[in-house]
Design a protein around this motif. Structure first.
Motif, PDB file in Angstrom:
ATOM      1  N   TRP A   6      -3.548   0.271  -3.122  1.00 10.97           N
ATOM      2  CA  TRP A   6      -3.100  -1.108  -2.882  1.00 10.97           C
ATOM      3  C   TRP A   6      -2.896  -1.765  -4.238  1.00 10.97           C
ATOM      4  O   TRP A   6      -3.816  -1.860  -5.044  1.00 10.97           O
ATOM      5  CB  TRP A   6      -4.154  -1.838  -2.062  1.00 10.97           C
ATOM      6  CG  TRP A   6      -3.896  -3.279  -1.784  1.00 10.97           C
ATOM      7  CD1 TRP A   6      -2.752  -4.001  -1.975  1.00 10.97           C
ATOM      8  CD2 TRP A   6      -4.856  -4.209  -1.228  1.00 10.97           C
ATOM      9  NE1 TRP A   6      -2.909  -5.303  -1.583  1.00 10.97           N
ATOM     10  CE2 TRP A   6      -4.185  -5.464  -1.116  1.00 10.97           C
ATOM     11  CE3 TRP A   6      -6.183  -4.096  -0.810  1.00 10.97           C
ATOM     12  CZ2 TRP A   6      -4.833  -6.590  -0.616  1.00 10.97           C
ATOM     13  CZ3 TRP A   6      -6.831  -5.221  -0.312  1.00 10.97           C
ATOM     14  CH2 TRP A   6      -6.157  -6.448  -0.206  1.00 10.97           C
TER      15      TRP A   6
ATOM     16  N   VAL B 227       0.853  -1.185   0.000  1.00  8.11           N
ATOM     17  CA  VAL B 227       0.000   0.000   0.000  1.00  8.11           C
ATOM     18  C   VAL B 227       0.888   1.233   0.000  1.00  8.11           C
ATOM     19  O   VAL B 227       1.851   1.319   0.767  1.00  8.11           O
ATOM     20  CB  VAL B 227      -0.935   0.019   1.224  1.00  8.11           C
ATOM     21  CG1 VAL B 227      -1.691   1.348   1.303  1.00  8.11           C
ATOM     22  CG2 VAL B 227      -1.921  -1.146   1.169  1.00  8.11           C
TER      23      VAL B 227
ATOM     24  N   HIS C 224       0.695   3.524   8.799  1.00 10.39           N
ATOM     25  CA  HIS C 224      -0.422   4.413   8.538  1.00 10.39           C
ATOM     26  C   HIS C 224       0.040   5.857   8.736  1.00 10.39           C
ATOM     27  O   HIS C 224       0.467   6.227   9.833  1.00 10.39           O
ATOM     28  CB  HIS C 224      -1.581   4.087   9.483  1.00 10.39           C
ATOM     29  CG  HIS C 224      -2.892   4.623   9.040  1.00 10.39           C
ATOM     30  ND1 HIS C 224      -3.119   5.974   8.844  1.00 10.39           N
ATOM     31  CD2 HIS C 224      -4.072   3.995   8.742  1.00 10.39           C
ATOM     32  CE1 HIS C 224      -4.366   6.156   8.460  1.00 10.39           C
ATOM     33  NE2 HIS C 224      -4.963   4.972   8.375  1.00 10.39           N
TER      34      HIS C 224
ATOM     35  N   LEU D  40      -8.981   2.106   3.998  1.00  6.85           N
ATOM     36  CA  LEU D  40      -8.296   0.809   4.067  1.00  6.85           C
ATOM     37  C   LEU D  40      -9.257  -0.375   4.150  1.00  6.85           C
ATOM     38  O   LEU D  40      -8.821  -1.522   4.203  1.00  6.85           O
ATOM     39  CB  LEU D  40      -7.326   0.734   5.257  1.00  6.85           C
ATOM     40  CG  LEU D  40      -6.102   1.660   5.211  1.00  6.85           C
ATOM     41  CD1 LEU D  40      -5.245   1.454   6.462  1.00  6.85           C
ATOM     42  CD2 LEU D  40      -5.256   1.424   3.966  1.00  6.85           C
TER      43      LEU D  40
ATOM     44  N   PHE E 112      -5.224   5.963  -0.325  1.00  3.37           N
ATOM     45  CA  PHE E 112      -4.389   4.774  -0.234  1.00  3.37           C
ATOM     46  C   PHE E 112      -4.519   3.986  -1.534  1.00  3.37           C
ATOM     47  O   PHE E 112      -5.628   3.791  -2.041  1.00  3.37           O
ATOM     48  CB  PHE E 112      -4.827   3.895   0.942  1.00  3.37           C
ATOM     49  CG  PHE E 112      -4.865   4.607   2.264  1.00  3.37           C
ATOM     50  CD1 PHE E 112      -3.712   5.118   2.826  1.00  3.37           C
ATOM     51  CD2 PHE E 112      -6.065   4.762   2.948  1.00  3.37           C
ATOM     52  CE1 PHE E 112      -3.739   5.774   4.050  1.00  3.37           C
ATOM     53  CE2 PHE E 112      -6.113   5.402   4.169  1.00  3.37           C
ATOM     54  CZ  PHE E 112      -4.940   5.921   4.718  1.00  3.37           C
TER      55      PHE E 112
END
Length: 358
Positions: free
Chosen positions: A36, A27, A263, A63, A34
């Motif tokens: 991925w 990520v 994060h 997320l 974000f």
């Protein structure tokens, strides 16, 4: 379906209701979004002759819920010699951003049909591409390079951690544009052969310490992870032990860590991202899975397979060495990292929420 939590090991669908296909992935944060990305395994059914279908990417704000952004590095269906041809063993894309060149730089590993493993490097102006190939069939430091991770330091200098196949782990400095190695490197975790050789390095930095998760080498069958710590990118590394100490199956909760995501909007939340390549392993192994005997049998097979001067015939019916694994239905195991002093642990959670962390 809309998610409001992470459920390790359960089927994870995108916002269109399709299985997320971002294996061996990572990520990356761009702005407040974000992304991925990982191997697209949607067509890798056993017997299909297809190992991958490019690199796929998803976007999310929380997320939990991921919107498919499509295939950002498509397979090359026409050129069988291309590292991106679907039959080539392309694995583990990693993307980093170069602040100087303003380029996103993606490295992928390709296991060639002759058994060697080589690297391919691509660049793009945006995380979603289009990506242009700038290096192919690269043997960094004239070595066969396997599983790897890419790391950018606070000063913008980048590093390439890779498994020198069936031997040791290498930390190599990258050039200023991140598309090649400079020639400076260090060696770590030397082991004589699989299953002991460490692969799948997953790096992260916390409170002045460099951390690395690695796995052993037992094919698709999962094995005990190790976590190590160092004071610099080039080590020396001190092995701290198995971050899954309560897992009696000795399989890292039936998963292999692929990367660690810090994060950016939380105080101290690090998430280990892992693939569950064999969701049906507990059914295949029965009691041997829960008590760790399944892993022990697999480790012994790999030890004998790579033992020098030993004739070995693969037991093709042994579940742990079945290379016909259906990776199109592989799942994901995402867990928050718990720290106790320097030690990093991964405790099993059936469900957890990002909001529960500061």
């Amino acid at each position: 379906m809309k998610y409001n939590s992470i459920r390790p090991g359960q089927v994870w669908l995108d916002t269109e209701g399709k299985r997320i296909q971002a294996h061996g992935g990572s990520v990356i944060t761009v702005g407040d979004t974000f992304y991925w990305y990982g191997e697209n395994k949607e067509k890798t059914k056993p017997g299909s002759g297809i190992w991958h279908w490019g690199v796929r990417c998803y976007a999310s704000k929380d997320l939990y819920n991921w919107e498919d952004q499509g295939i950002i590095i498509p397979p090359d269906e026409e050129d069988e010699s291309s590292p991106l041809h679907p039959a080539q063993y392309m694995d583990r894309p990693h993307i980093i951003f170069n602040q100087t060149t303003r380029k996103f730089v993606c490295w992928i590993k390709v296991m060639k049909r002759d058994g060697t493993q080589k690297s391919t490097v691509l660049t793009a102006d945006h995380i979603l591409g289009p990506y242009t190939m700038v290096q192919s069939d690269l043997r960094p430091l004239n070595m066969s390079a396997g599983d790897f991770d890419l790391v950018v330091g606070p000063d913008g200098k980048a590093y390439y951690y890779f498994e020198r196949v069936h031997s040791e782990l290498i930390c190599a400095d990258l050039t200023e544009d991140y598309t090649d190695v400079t020639g400076y490197y260090s060696t770590h975790f030397p082991n004589i052969q699989p299953p002991y050789v460490r692969e799948a390095p997953a790096y992260f930095f916390r409170k002045g310490r460099h951390y690395m998760f690695t796995s052993g080498t037992t094919g698709y069958h999962p094995n005990p992870s190790e976590v190590a710590v160092a004071k610099s990118f080039h080590g020396p590394w001190e092995v701290l032990g198995d971050p899954h100490p309560y897992d009696t199956s000795r399989t890292s909760y039936n998963s292999q860590i692929t990367s660690v995501f810090r994060h950016p909007f939380k105080k101290d939340l690090y998430i280990a991202l892992a693939d569950r390549w064999m969701p049906n392993l507990p059914d295949l192994a029965g009691e041997d899975h829960a008590n760790g005997k399944g892993y022990q049998k697999t480790a012994e097979i790999y030890r004998r397979m790579f033992e020098p001067d030993t004739d070995f015939v693969m037991d093709e019916v042994h579940y742990s060495c079945d290379m016909n694994t259906d990776t199109s239905v592989a799942d994901y195991v995402w867990l928050p990292i718990r720290f106790d002093g320097e030690m990093a642990y991964l405790d099993w959670k059936e469900e957890w929420r990002v909001e529960d962390y500061e």
